[in-house]
Design a protein around this motif. Sequence first.
Motif, PDB file in Angstrom:
ATOM      1  N   GLY A  37       0.878  -1.166   0.000  1.00 41.56           N
ATOM      2  CA  GLY A  37       0.000   0.000   0.000  1.00 41.56           C
ATOM      3  C   GLY A  37       0.910   1.208   0.000  1.00 41.56           C
ATOM      4  O   GLY A  37       2.136   1.058  -0.023  1.00 41.56           O
ATOM      5  N   THR A  64       0.086   3.828  -9.001  1.00 40.80           N
ATOM      6  CA  THR A  64      -0.007   4.735 -10.148  1.00 40.80           C
ATOM      7  C   THR A  64       1.382   5.146 -10.643  1.00 40.80           C
ATOM      8  O   THR A  64       1.497   5.849 -11.631  1.00 40.80           O
ATOM      9  CB  THR A  64      -0.792   6.016  -9.792  1.00 40.80           C
ATOM     10  N   GLY A 136     -16.392  -4.547  -9.140  1.00 42.19           N
ATOM     11  CA  GLY A 136     -17.429  -4.298  -8.142  1.00 42.19           C
ATOM     12  C   GLY A 136     -18.824  -4.217  -8.724  1.00 42.19           C
ATOM     13  O   GLY A 136     -19.011  -4.113  -9.943  1.00 42.19           O
ATOM     14  N   PRO A 178     -17.095  -7.700  -5.980  1.00 42.48           N
ATOM     15  CA  PRO A 178     -17.899  -7.765  -4.750  1.00 42.48           C
ATOM     16  C   PRO A 178     -19.104  -6.830  -4.796  1.00 42.48           C
ATOM     17  O   PRO A 178     -19.094  -5.826  -5.501  1.00 42.48           O
ATOM     18  CB  PRO A 178     -16.928  -7.279  -3.650  1.00 42.48           C
ATOM     19  N   VAL A 181     -19.401  -3.914   0.705  1.00 45.06           N
ATOM     20  CA  VAL A 181     -18.622  -4.541   1.780  1.00 45.06           C
ATOM     21  C   VAL A 181     -18.339  -3.488   2.856  1.00 45.06           C
ATOM     22  O   VAL A 181     -18.001  -2.340   2.527  1.00 45.06           O
ATOM     23  CB  VAL A 181     -17.270  -5.084   1.259  1.00 45.06           C
ATOM     24  N   PHE A 186     -15.966   2.282   2.367  1.00 39.90           N
ATOM     25  CA  PHE A 186     -17.408   2.516   2.372  1.00 39.90           C
ATOM     26  C   PHE A 186     -17.738   3.594   3.403  1.00 39.90           C
ATOM     27  O   PHE A 186     -18.591   4.457   3.179  1.00 39.90           O
ATOM     28  CB  PHE A 186     -18.185   1.229   2.662  1.00 39.90           C
TER      29      PHE A 186
HETATM   30  N1  LIG Z   1     -16.109  -1.641  -0.021  1.00 42.45           N
HETATM   31  C1  LIG Z   1     -17.006  -1.927  -0.957  1.00 42.45           C
HETATM   32  O1  LIG Z   1     -18.234  -1.903  -0.733  1.00 42.45           O
HETATM   33  C2  LIG Z   1     -16.543  -2.315  -2.342  1.00 42.45           C
HETATM   34  C3  LIG Z   1     -17.477  -2.917  -3.202  1.00 42.45           C
HETATM   35  C4  LIG Z   1     -17.080  -3.281  -4.496  1.00 42.45           C
HETATM   36  C5  LIG Z   1     -15.787  -3.032  -4.905  1.00 42.45           C
HETATM   37  N2  LIG Z   1     -14.909  -2.431  -4.067  1.00 42.45           N
HETATM   38  C6  LIG Z   1     -13.551  -2.181  -4.559  1.00 42.45           C
HETATM   39  O2  LIG Z   1     -12.648  -2.964  -3.818  1.00 42.45           O
HETATM   40  C7  LIG Z   1     -11.386  -2.289  -3.724  1.00 42.45           C
HETATM   41  C8  LIG Z   1     -10.958  -2.262  -2.263  1.00 42.45           C
HETATM   42  O3  LIG Z   1     -11.917  -1.527  -1.544  1.00 42.45           O
HETATM   43  P1  LIG Z   1     -11.930  -1.456   0.058  1.00 42.45           P
HETATM   44  O4  LIG Z   1     -13.322  -1.092   0.412  1.00 42.45           O
HETATM   45  O5  LIG Z   1     -11.273  -2.641   0.594  1.00 42.45           O
HETATM   46  O6  LIG Z   1     -11.010  -0.130   0.268  1.00 42.45           O
HETATM   47  P2  LIG Z   1     -10.082   0.342   1.485  1.00 42.45           P
HETATM   48  O7  LIG Z   1     -10.501  -0.282   2.753  1.00 42.45           O
HETATM   49  O8  LIG Z   1     -10.043   1.839   1.379  1.00 42.45           O
HETATM   50  O9  LIG Z   1      -8.647  -0.224   1.074  1.00 42.45           O
HETATM   51  C9  LIG Z   1      -7.967   0.292  -0.043  1.00 42.45           C
HETATM   52  C10 LIG Z   1      -6.552  -0.245  -0.025  1.00 42.45           C
HETATM   53  O10 LIG Z   1      -5.913   0.172  -1.239  1.00 42.45           O
HETATM   54  C11 LIG Z   1      -4.677   0.823  -0.923  1.00 42.45           C
HETATM   55  N3  LIG Z   1      -4.430   1.809  -1.993  1.00 42.45           N
HETATM   56  C12 LIG Z   1      -5.262   2.788  -2.420  1.00 42.45           C
HETATM   57  N4  LIG Z   1      -4.695   3.481  -3.424  1.00 42.45           N
HETATM   58  C13 LIG Z   1      -3.482   2.905  -3.639  1.00 42.45           C
HETATM   59  C14 LIG Z   1      -2.418   3.177  -4.546  1.00 42.45           C
HETATM   60  N5  LIG Z   1      -2.479   4.186  -5.422  1.00 42.45           N
HETATM   61  N6  LIG Z   1      -1.327   2.379  -4.506  1.00 42.45           N
HETATM   62  C15 LIG Z   1      -1.231   1.356  -3.621  1.00 42.45           C
HETATM   63  N7  LIG Z   1      -2.199   1.060  -2.730  1.00 42.45           N
HETATM   64  C16 LIG Z   1      -3.303   1.841  -2.736  1.00 42.45           C
HETATM   65  C17 LIG Z   1      -4.928   1.438   0.464  1.00 42.45           C
HETATM   66  O11 LIG Z   1      -3.744   1.707   1.189  1.00 42.45           O
HETATM   67  P3  LIG Z   1      -3.055   3.183   1.143  1.00 42.45           P
HETATM   68  O12 LIG Z   1      -4.161   4.196   1.216  1.00 42.45           O
HETATM   69  O13 LIG Z   1      -2.123   3.215   2.288  1.00 42.45           O
HETATM   70  O14 LIG Z   1      -2.330   3.233  -0.167  1.00 42.45           O
HETATM   71  C18 LIG Z   1      -5.707   0.299   1.108  1.00 42.45           C
HETATM   72  O15 LIG Z   1      -4.834  -0.719   1.526  1.00 42.45           O
HETATM   73  C19 LIG Z   1     -11.581  -0.910  -4.352  1.00 42.45           C
HETATM   74  O16 LIG Z   1     -11.106  -0.911  -5.666  1.00 42.45           O
HETATM   75  C20 LIG Z   1     -13.091  -0.744  -4.346  1.00 42.45           C
HETATM   76  O17 LIG Z   1     -13.541   0.101  -5.391  1.00 42.45           O
HETATM   77  C21 LIG Z   1     -15.245  -2.088  -2.791  1.00 42.45           C
END
Ligand SMILES: NC(=O)c1ccc[n+]([C@@H]2O[C@H](COP(=O)([O-])OP(=O)(O)OC[C@H]3O[C@@H](n4cnc5c(N)ncnc54)[C@H](OP(=O)(O)O)[C@@H]3O)[C@@H](O)[C@H]2O)c1
Length: 243
Positions: A37, A64, A136, A178, A181, A186
């Motif tokens: 991350g 990125t 998603g 998914p 979640v 969220f």
């Molecule tokens: N939660 C939902 O309801 C849901 C549903 C469908 C799909 N999704 C998708 O599932 C994925 C994960 O979601 P989540 O809810 O688990 O999010 P989250 O809890 O915010 O976790 C995101 C993770 O991605 C890392 N990250 C973000 N930008 C990054 C970058 N540029 N380079 C490297 N690491 C990066 C973050 O760490 P750092 O910020 O430290 O980099 C963190 O570990 C997302 O793509 C989301 O769109 C989520």
Amino acid sequence: MAALMGKKVVIIGGSSGIGLGVAEAAVERGAELVMVGRSLERLAAAKASLGPQANVETISADMTNEAEIARLFEEVGPFDHLAATAGSPPPGSPIREINIAEVRAFVDNKLLGAILMAKYASRTLKTGGSITFTSGINKDRPPVPGGAVVSAIAGSFSYFIRALALELAPMRVNVVSPGWVDTPMFEQLAGIMKSELFETMAAQLPAGKIATPADISPAYVYAMESEFTTGQTIDIDGGQSLI
Ligand SMILES: NC(=O)c1ccc[n+]([C@@H]2O[C@H](COP(=O)([O-])OP(=O)(O)OC[C@H]3O[C@@H](n4cnc5c(N)ncnc54)[C@H](OP(=O)(O)O)[C@@H]3O)[C@@H](O)[C@H]2O)c1
């Protein structure tokens, strides 16, 4: 099926939410983890949450940034599976008011990030290994209004992985899609509305509840372990795409 015992699993986005759920499941199945991350602090907290027995290395990299992704996979060396769960909140404005700078940042993070991961991960991924991306439910049930951009990007993964599965064979490439979640992202998106949104959605969902990361991680474990699964979109949404 090959179990994850002793396999080296890289999780980009492993410090939070769905990625941390995948990390917990992979550790339970005996994998050696590399969690990635941007924030070292978040990575350290996530590693600590997995307990002292877990075999975990943490590396900070921004998906990125091409130089950082190249350096990441050089540092990791040969490995067995990549789960790419990293992502940022999508732009949600109606199309007539959309801010193109926000759209570019989202595309850069989600889509170009995935392309960079595929470019560099495929150089050191072992034969028989796998890459699993994350899309998603917004590809099937976009929020209206404001869901056009996220729907386009999430939907594109189903086609990206089909082409990659052919190009990189016998490496396998899949995407997990998914439903909602309960994760920090969220929380960030919904704020104080989260409980109300979750209650309303849970009442409608065939599964009868909102997913936790532990409900979603089996899809990633399946994509890693099933030697006969490639080029597939694995929907795991509690029936959300049906309602
Ligand atoms: N939660 C939902 O309801 C849901 C549903 C469908 C799909 N999704 C998708 O599932 C994925 C994960 O979601 P989540 O809810 O688990 O999010 P989250 O809890 O915010 O976790 C995101 C993770 O991605 C890392 N990250 C973000 N930008 C990054 C970058 N540029 N380079 C490297 N690491 C990066 C973050 O760490 P750092 O910020 O430290 O980099 C963190 O570990 C997302 O793509 C989301 O769109 C989520």
